[in-house]
Design a protein around this motif. Structure first.
Motif, PDB file in Angstrom:
ATOM      1  N   GLN A 133      -3.905  -3.625  -4.022  1.00 32.69           N
ATOM      2  CA  GLN A 133      -3.218  -2.559  -3.310  1.00 32.69           C
ATOM      3  C   GLN A 133      -1.765  -2.440  -3.742  1.00 32.69           C
ATOM      4  OE1 GLN A 133      -3.700  -2.700   0.937  1.00 32.69           O
ATOM      5  NE2 GLN A 133      -2.242  -1.050   1.320  1.00 32.69           N
ATOM      6  N   LEU A 134      -1.087  -3.562  -3.898  1.00 30.98           N
ATOM      7  CA  LEU A 134       0.306  -3.527  -4.333  1.00 30.98           C
ATOM      8  C   LEU A 134       0.436  -2.860  -5.697  1.00 30.98           C
ATOM      9  CD1 LEU A 134       1.448  -7.098  -3.246  1.00 30.98           C
ATOM     10  CD2 LEU A 134       2.359  -4.931  -2.370  1.00 30.98           C
ATOM     11  N   CYS A 135      -0.454  -3.224  -6.621  1.00 28.98           N
ATOM     12  CA  CYS A 135      -0.371  -2.674  -7.980  1.00 28.98           C
ATOM     13  C   CYS A 135      -0.819  -1.227  -8.036  1.00 28.98           C
ATOM     14  CB  CYS A 135      -1.198  -3.538  -8.937  1.00 28.98           C
ATOM     15  SG  CYS A 135      -0.519  -5.192  -9.193  1.00 28.98           S
ATOM     16  N   HIS A 136      -1.607  -0.801  -7.055  1.00 29.04           N
ATOM     17  CA  HIS A 136      -2.059   0.594  -6.989  1.00 29.04           C
ATOM     18  C   HIS A 136      -0.977   1.488  -6.400  1.00 29.04           C
ATOM     19  CE1 HIS A 136      -5.513   3.518  -5.633  1.00 29.04           C
ATOM     20  NE2 HIS A 136      -4.680   4.079  -6.475  1.00 29.04           N
ATOM     21  N   GLU A 137      -0.282   0.985  -5.376  1.00 27.21           N
ATOM     22  CA  GLU A 137       0.623   1.832  -4.614  1.00 27.21           C
ATOM     23  C   GLU A 137       2.079   1.730  -5.047  1.00 27.21           C
ATOM     24  OE1 GLU A 137       0.114   1.112  -0.462  1.00 27.21           O
ATOM     25  OE2 GLU A 137      -2.015   1.621  -0.458  1.00 27.21           O
ATOM     26  N   HIS A 138       2.412   0.763  -5.893  1.00 24.33           N
ATOM     27  CA  HIS A 138       3.818   0.553  -6.237  1.00 24.33           C
ATOM     28  C   HIS A 138       3.996   0.472  -7.741  1.00 24.33           C
ATOM     29  CE1 HIS A 138       7.807  -0.224  -4.673  1.00 24.33           C
ATOM     30  NE2 HIS A 138       7.974  -1.184  -5.533  1.00 24.33           N
ATOM     31  N   ASP A 139       5.198   0.686  -8.195  1.00 28.91           N
ATOM     32  CA  ASP A 139       5.533   0.580  -9.616  1.00 28.91           C
ATOM     33  C   ASP A 139       5.753  -0.894  -9.954  1.00 28.91           C
ATOM     34  OD1 ASP A 139       6.275   0.968 -12.208  1.00 28.91           O
ATOM     35  OD2 ASP A 139       8.180   1.956 -11.765  1.00 28.91           O
ATOM     36  N   VAL A 140       4.682  -1.574 -10.281  1.00 33.17           N
ATOM     37  CA  VAL A 140       4.750  -3.007 -10.582  1.00 33.17           C
ATOM     38  C   VAL A 140       5.189  -3.200 -12.034  1.00 33.17           C
ATOM     39  CG1 VAL A 140       3.378  -5.117 -10.848  1.00 33.17           C
ATOM     40  CG2 VAL A 140       3.074  -3.660  -8.840  1.00 33.17           C
ATOM     41  N   VAL A 141       6.247  -3.974 -12.231  1.00 32.42           N
ATOM     42  CA  VAL A 141       6.804  -4.180 -13.566  1.00 32.42           C
ATOM     43  C   VAL A 141       6.641  -5.614 -14.041  1.00 32.42           C
ATOM     44  CG1 VAL A 141       8.424  -2.252 -13.441  1.00 32.42           C
ATOM     45  CG2 VAL A 141       9.099  -4.507 -12.532  1.00 32.42           C
ATOM     46  N   GLY A 142       5.970  -6.437 -13.259  1.00 33.90           N
ATOM     47  CA  GLY A 142       5.709  -7.810 -13.662  1.00 33.90           C
ATOM     48  C   GLY A 142       4.815  -8.503 -12.661  1.00 33.90           C
ATOM     49  N   VAL A 143       3.966  -9.402 -13.162  1.00 32.16           N
ATOM     50  CA  VAL A 143       3.056 -10.180 -12.318  1.00 32.16           C
ATOM     51  C   VAL A 143       3.003 -11.588 -12.888  1.00 32.16           C
ATOM     52  CG1 VAL A 143       0.683 -10.457 -11.481  1.00 32.16           C
ATOM     53  CG2 VAL A 143       1.625  -8.144 -11.812  1.00 32.16           C
ATOM     54  N   ASP A 144       2.995 -12.579 -12.024  1.00 36.73           N
ATOM     55  CA  ASP A 144       2.668 -13.925 -12.513  1.00 36.73           C
ATOM     56  C   ASP A 144       1.671 -14.587 -11.580  1.00 36.73           C
ATOM     57  OD1 ASP A 144       4.037 -15.599 -10.494  1.00 36.73           O
ATOM     58  OD2 ASP A 144       5.924 -15.144 -11.502  1.00 36.73           O
ATOM     59  N   ALA A 192      -4.992  -7.040 -10.314  1.00 36.08           N
ATOM     60  CA  ALA A 192      -3.704  -6.421 -10.631  1.00 36.08           C
ATOM     61  C   ALA A 192      -3.887  -5.335 -11.683  1.00 36.08           C
ATOM     62  CB  ALA A 192      -2.722  -7.482 -11.116  1.00 36.08           C
ATOM     63  N   LEU A 193      -4.662  -5.635 -12.716  1.00 36.49           N
ATOM     64  CA  LEU A 193      -4.919  -4.645 -13.762  1.00 36.49           C
ATOM     65  C   LEU A 193      -5.673  -3.443 -13.204  1.00 36.49           C
ATOM     66  CD1 LEU A 193      -6.000  -6.979 -16.715  1.00 36.49           C
ATOM     67  CD2 LEU A 193      -3.736  -5.986 -16.280  1.00 36.49           C
ATOM     68  N   ALA A 194      -6.640  -3.709 -12.329  1.00 38.85           N
ATOM     69  CA  ALA A 194      -7.399  -2.612 -11.738  1.00 38.85           C
ATOM     70  C   ALA A 194      -6.497  -1.698 -10.917  1.00 38.85           C
ATOM     71  CB  ALA A 194      -8.526  -3.169 -10.871  1.00 38.85           C
ATOM     72  N   GLY A 195      -5.585  -2.294 -10.148  1.00 45.21           N
ATOM     73  CA  GLY A 195      -4.652  -1.488  -9.371  1.00 45.21           C
ATOM     74  C   GLY A 195      -3.766  -0.632 -10.261  1.00 45.21           C
ATOM     75  N   MET A 196      -3.265  -1.217 -11.357  1.00 48.89           N
ATOM     76  CA  MET A 196      -2.434  -0.457 -12.294  1.00 48.89           C
ATOM     77  C   MET A 196      -3.230   0.671 -12.937  1.00 48.89           C
ATOM     78  SD  MET A 196      -0.351  -3.471 -14.281  1.00 48.89           S
ATOM     79  CE  MET A 196       0.181  -4.942 -13.411  1.00 48.89           C
ATOM     80  N   ALA A 197      -4.482   0.378 -13.293  1.00 51.98           N
ATOM     81  CA  ALA A 197      -5.331   1.404 -13.912  1.00 51.98           C
ATOM     82  C   ALA A 197      -5.586   2.557 -12.943  1.00 51.98           C
ATOM     83  CB  ALA A 197      -6.650   0.783 -14.369  1.00 51.98           C
ATOM     84  N   ALA A 198      -5.850   2.222 -11.687  1.00 49.55           N
ATOM     85  CA  ALA A 198      -6.092   3.259 -10.688  1.00 49.55           C
ATOM     86  C   ALA A 198      -4.833   4.093 -10.448  1.00 49.55           C
ATOM     87  CB  ALA A 198      -6.570   2.632  -9.382  1.00 49.55           C
ATOM     88  N   ARG A 199      -3.684   3.456 -10.473  1.00 46.26           N
ATOM     89  CA  ARG A 199      -2.417   4.186 -10.318  1.00 46.26           C
ATOM     90  C   ARG A 199      -2.233   5.180 -11.460  1.00 46.26           C
ATOM     91  NH1 ARG A 199       2.407   3.595  -7.598  1.00 46.26           N
ATOM     92  NH2 ARG A 199       4.296   4.225  -8.704  1.00 46.26           N
ATOM     93  N   ARG A 200      -2.556   4.752 -12.669  1.00 47.60           N
ATOM     94  CA  ARG A 200      -2.436   5.633 -13.828  1.00 47.60           C
ATOM     95  C   ARG A 200      -3.441   6.785 -13.730  1.00 47.60           C
ATOM     96  NH1 ARG A 200      -0.359   5.154 -18.977  1.00 47.60           N
ATOM     97  NH2 ARG A 200       0.427   3.090 -18.417  1.00 47.60           N
ATOM     98  N   ARG A 201      -4.663   6.471 -13.324  1.00 42.95           N
ATOM     99  CA  ARG A 201      -5.682   7.510 -13.178  1.00 42.95           C
ATOM    100  C   ARG A 201      -5.265   8.545 -12.130  1.00 42.95           C
ATOM    101  NH1 ARG A 201     -10.897   5.822  -9.976  1.00 42.95           N
ATOM    102  NH2 ARG A 201      -9.210   5.733  -8.436  1.00 42.95           N
ATOM    103  N   ASP A 202      -4.782   8.068 -10.988  1.00 44.33           N
ATOM    104  CA  ASP A 202      -4.392   8.978  -9.922  1.00 44.33           C
ATOM    105  C   ASP A 202      -3.216   9.853 -10.338  1.00 44.33           C
ATOM    106  OD1 ASP A 202      -6.370   7.701  -8.546  1.00 44.33           O
ATOM    107  OD2 ASP A 202      -5.034   6.629  -7.168  1.00 44.33           O
ATOM    108  N   ALA A 203      -2.281   9.268 -11.098  1.00 46.75           N
ATOM    109  CA  ALA A 203      -1.121  10.033 -11.559  1.00 46.75           C
ATOM    110  C   ALA A 203      -1.534  11.118 -12.544  1.00 46.75           C
ATOM    111  CB  ALA A 203      -0.100   9.105 -12.204  1.00 46.75           C
TER     112      ALA A 203
END
Length: 353
Positions: free
Chosen positions: A286-297, A322-333
């Motif tokens: 959810q965090l990676c989907h809803e926010h501009d995440v610039v780093g994860v560890d 995390a990758l799935a959330g980022m991918a979904a954010r890109r798809r939605d955008a």
């Protein structure tokens, strides 16, 4: 996406097939292209680069997290790449590469931390999201600093999942312990205390005076007691909202010991009474989907103490969510007009080199 086409590379019979086997072939995260040089990042232009930080000199209890990055790459069960909850093929929307490990020589904390910072900076400075595999939690100090170097001090917030606050001033004289990275980030100005949201704290450390310091820094945290009383979904909603209000950019740091040892026994400082892997995975997504995440560890995976690869698989899934959330954010955008990222196989490359 503007990716360059790469020349076809012929492989010996049987080699190409190995790339699709989770128990054979090249050891890279998710069997993604394995890059070693910064110049290769310029050629590939990925969206995300996985970086290993095999360092555990900052450990106070059971050592062994230096073996975490390789174990997460090599031992985790291959999950596939289609996310059923989000309804997307992750690597259609996100180009991901494995950028190898930062060089962490035995016993040399300053050298290792400098190398981690430089390797993460090489990723972030190119507009690529670094995903760092630890290593003990001290690696968040150089890694998150590198991200702040690029995006600006005070412009990055951190959501920190952990059983422990990691805000000690020093531990046995060590300023670079895995119990001190969040204080170092705050003191340096890289990430202000007001930009922290911590989730999962429990147990018997840190002491009261450290919590008083955290209050002075305007840090926000949610303990397991609060999660038990209010329910995880309610706390998750607050934590996500708080993270969104903290800063334009977000860095997510996951100490695997935030999970109950029943879910993640393979860690240096297990603390009973933690959250479940189901809750952690959904919150990271959810965090990676809803926010501009610039780093994860993802840190503190110590394979020698693991059982049936439970911890390794949990850590591996944290990265995939995390990758799935980022991918979904890109798809939605894209809103139906964007083009999926081309996989390296689509570009004629049959070997992750």
């Amino acid at each position: 996406m503007g990716h360059d086409h790469r020349p076809h590379r012929e492989l010996a019979p049987g080699m190409a097939e190995q790339l699709d086997l989770p128990y054979a072939g090249v050891v890279s995260f998710g069997h993604r292209p394995f890059l070693t040089e910064s110049e290769q990042l310029d050629s590939w232009k990925p969206d995300v680069a996985v970086v290993g930080a095999p360092f555990d000199v900052g450990t106070t209890n059971r050592p062994g997290a230096r073996f975490g990055p390789r174990a997460i790459r090599a031992t985790a069960y291959e999950p596939g790449t289609y996310h059923m909850d989000l309804g997307l093929e992750i690597f259609d929307w996100l180009e991901v590469v494995d950028f190898g490990d930062a060089y962490c020589p035995h016993g040399q904390t300053e050298v290792s931390h400098r190398n981690i910072r430089e390797r993460v900076h090489a990723v972030a400075d190119r507009g690529i999201v670094p995903v760092i595999l630890g290593g003990d939690h001290s690696i968040t100090w150089p890694a998150a600093t590198a991200v702040a170097d690029v995006h600006g001090y005070g412009n990055v917030g951190i959501v920190h999942f952990d059983a422990h606050a990691d805000t000690a001033d020093e531990i046995e004289g060590n300023l670079a312990s895995h119990g001190t990275p969040m204080r170092r980030l705050i003191e340096s100005g890289a990430v202000p205390g007001s930009h922290f949201v911590q989730v999962g704290l429990r147990g018997y450390w840190p002491p009261q005076d450290t919590f008083e310091w955290m209050l002075e820094q305007k840090m926000t945290w949610h303990t397991m007691q609060e999660i038990w009383e209010r329910g995880f979904k309610a706390v998750m909603a607050d934590a996500v909202a708080e993270a969104l209000a903290k800063a334009d950019k977000l860095y997510v740091s996951v100490d695997i010991d935030v999970l109950d040892p029943a879910h993640a026994p393979g860690t240096g400082t297990p603390e009973p009474g933690g959250i479940t892997s189901a809750d952690l995975l959904r919150m990271v997504r959810q965090l990676c989907h809803e926010h501009d995440v610039v780093g994860v560890d993802v840190v503190e995976v110590a394979p020698a103490y693991d059982h049936a690869e439970l911890t390794i698989n949990a850590a591996h899934r944290v990265v995939f969510e995390a990758l799935a959330g980022m991918a979904a954010r890109r798809r939605d955008a894209a809103d139906g007009v964007g083009q999926p990222a081309r996989s390296y196989r689509d570009r004629g490359v049959t070997s992750p080199e």
